[in-house]
Write an enzyme that holds these catalytic residues in place. Structure first.
Site, PDB file in Angstrom:
ATOM      1  N   HIS A  10       0.608  -1.377  -0.093  1.00 36.99           N
ATOM      2  CA  HIS A  10      -0.051   0.006   0.049  1.00 36.99           C
ATOM      3  C   HIS A  10       0.806   1.309   0.036  1.00 36.99           C
ATOM      4  CE1 HIS A  10      -3.191  -2.743   0.541  1.00 36.99           C
ATOM      5  NE2 HIS A  10      -2.694  -3.468   1.511  1.00 36.99           N
ATOM      6  N   GLU A  24      -2.399   0.430   7.711  1.00 42.91           N
ATOM      7  CA  GLU A  24      -1.436  -0.844   7.270  1.00 42.91           C
ATOM      8  C   GLU A  24      -0.199  -0.150   6.536  1.00 42.91           C
ATOM      9  OE1 GLU A  24      -1.473  -4.686   4.210  1.00 42.91           O
ATOM     10  OE2 GLU A  24      -3.513  -3.423   4.610  1.00 42.91           O
ATOM     11  N   HIS A  78       2.899  -7.101   4.434  1.00 43.42           N
ATOM     12  CA  HIS A  78       1.496  -6.561   4.592  1.00 43.42           C
ATOM     13  C   HIS A  78       1.033  -6.854   6.112  1.00 43.42           C
ATOM     14  CE1 HIS A  78       0.163  -5.703   0.408  1.00 43.42           C
ATOM     15  NE2 HIS A  78       1.361  -6.599   0.285  1.00 43.42           N
ATOM     16  N   GLU A 144       1.573 -11.729   5.848  1.00 44.65           N
ATOM     17  CA  GLU A 144       0.444 -10.858   6.729  1.00 44.65           C
ATOM     18  C   GLU A 144       0.979 -10.917   8.043  1.00 44.65           C
ATOM     19  OE1 GLU A 144      -1.937  -9.270   5.277  1.00 44.65           O
ATOM     20  OE2 GLU A 144      -2.474 -10.035   3.315  1.00 44.65           O
TER      21      GLU A 144
END
Length: 266
Positions: A10, A24, A78, A144
């Site tokens: 992102h 995030e 992430h 993640e």
């Protein structure tokens, strides 16, 4: 030379998941910068990051750059989100790959090392059709690192020491997967004294300082880092095993009108 393409998920107008006052894009960038910094301690490693600040980079830009650079490995960082109740760590390779693939082997190694340090529930090794896994031509992994909308995981994310441990886990995995060799450490693990010749909120200002130092024949580089939850661009002008040498560098900088200070790293 091991070439790692490091991708903080992102950025910019794409904040990613959010929860408990966190976004995030900020957590992923902080972890990735810590990974890059740790990898500076290994021989023959080159790291290219998709972003080093809060910019929007498209998915195509990320994979195209990694492919054009001929990276050996694509690592995308992430955080997860679901409904506030899910928690833990998981990672992904592309769903077209078999369990006998080298990419799967790398996943197993890195998964174990990250889980060894992150104090999160192990949600397992998974597969998916994510763009960065599908379009990268080299082995790729997407991690993640907790659920940002879960109170327990988010509390860990807010702690810089936890983010450092997550970075260490990733680097330990990379070291084992790709047989990276540490550089010679200071004798008896003695303190390393780093000279900081300014810290700036604006990246251009930091780069301007580096260019000026180059003119006066002082080597320096920009080191993005989070300080009290904010991204700063520090200008590092040397790292010394002897404190006297670091202090001499500070005095040299002062003669040129630059305020500098020393931080320690072991």
């Amino acid at each position: 030379m091991f070439k790692l393409y490091l991708d903080p998920g992102h950025g910019g107008n794409d904040p990613g998941a959010s929860g408990h006052g966190l976004e995030e894009k900020d957590i992923t960038l902080d972890i990735a910068l810590r990974i890059r910094r740790l990898l500076n301690g290994y021989e023959n490693v080159s790291v290219k990051m998709s972003r080093t600040d809060d910019n929007f980079i498209s998915l195509d830009q990320r994979t195209n750059e990694a492919n054009d650079w001929d990276a050996d490995y694509f690592l995308s960082i992430h955080c997860n989100a679901f409904n506030g109740s899910a928690h833990g760590y998981e990672d992904y390779i592309h769903d077209s790959l078999s369990d006998a693939s080298i990419t799967k082997r790398y996943q197993e190694i890195i998964h174990h090392e990250v889980n060894d340090l992150n104090r999160l529930t192990d949600r397992g090794q998974k597969k998916a059709d994510f763009h960065v896994l599908r379009e990268s031509i080299m082995p790729a992994l997407l991690t993640e690192n907790g659920f940002i909308d879960n109170a327990g995981d988010a509390a860990k994310m807010k702690d810089p020491s936890w983010r450092q441990k997550v970075a260490e886990g990733h680097v330990n995995g990379l070291m084992k997967a790709f047989k990276l060799k540490p550089k010679i450490a200071p004798i008896n693990n003695q303190t390393l004294y780093k000279v900081i010749a300014g810290a700036f909120k604006n990246k251009d200002n930091a780069e301007h300082r580096v260019n000026y130092l180059d003119v006066i024949e002082i080597k320096a580089f920009v080191d993005p880092t989070y300080i009290s939850g904010e991204l700063w661009y520090r200008v590092q002008a040397g790292a010394f095993e002897k404190k006297d040498n670091a202090e001499d560098q500070v005095k040299r900088l002062k003669k040129h009108g630059i305020k500098a200070f020393i931080i320690t790293d072991t």
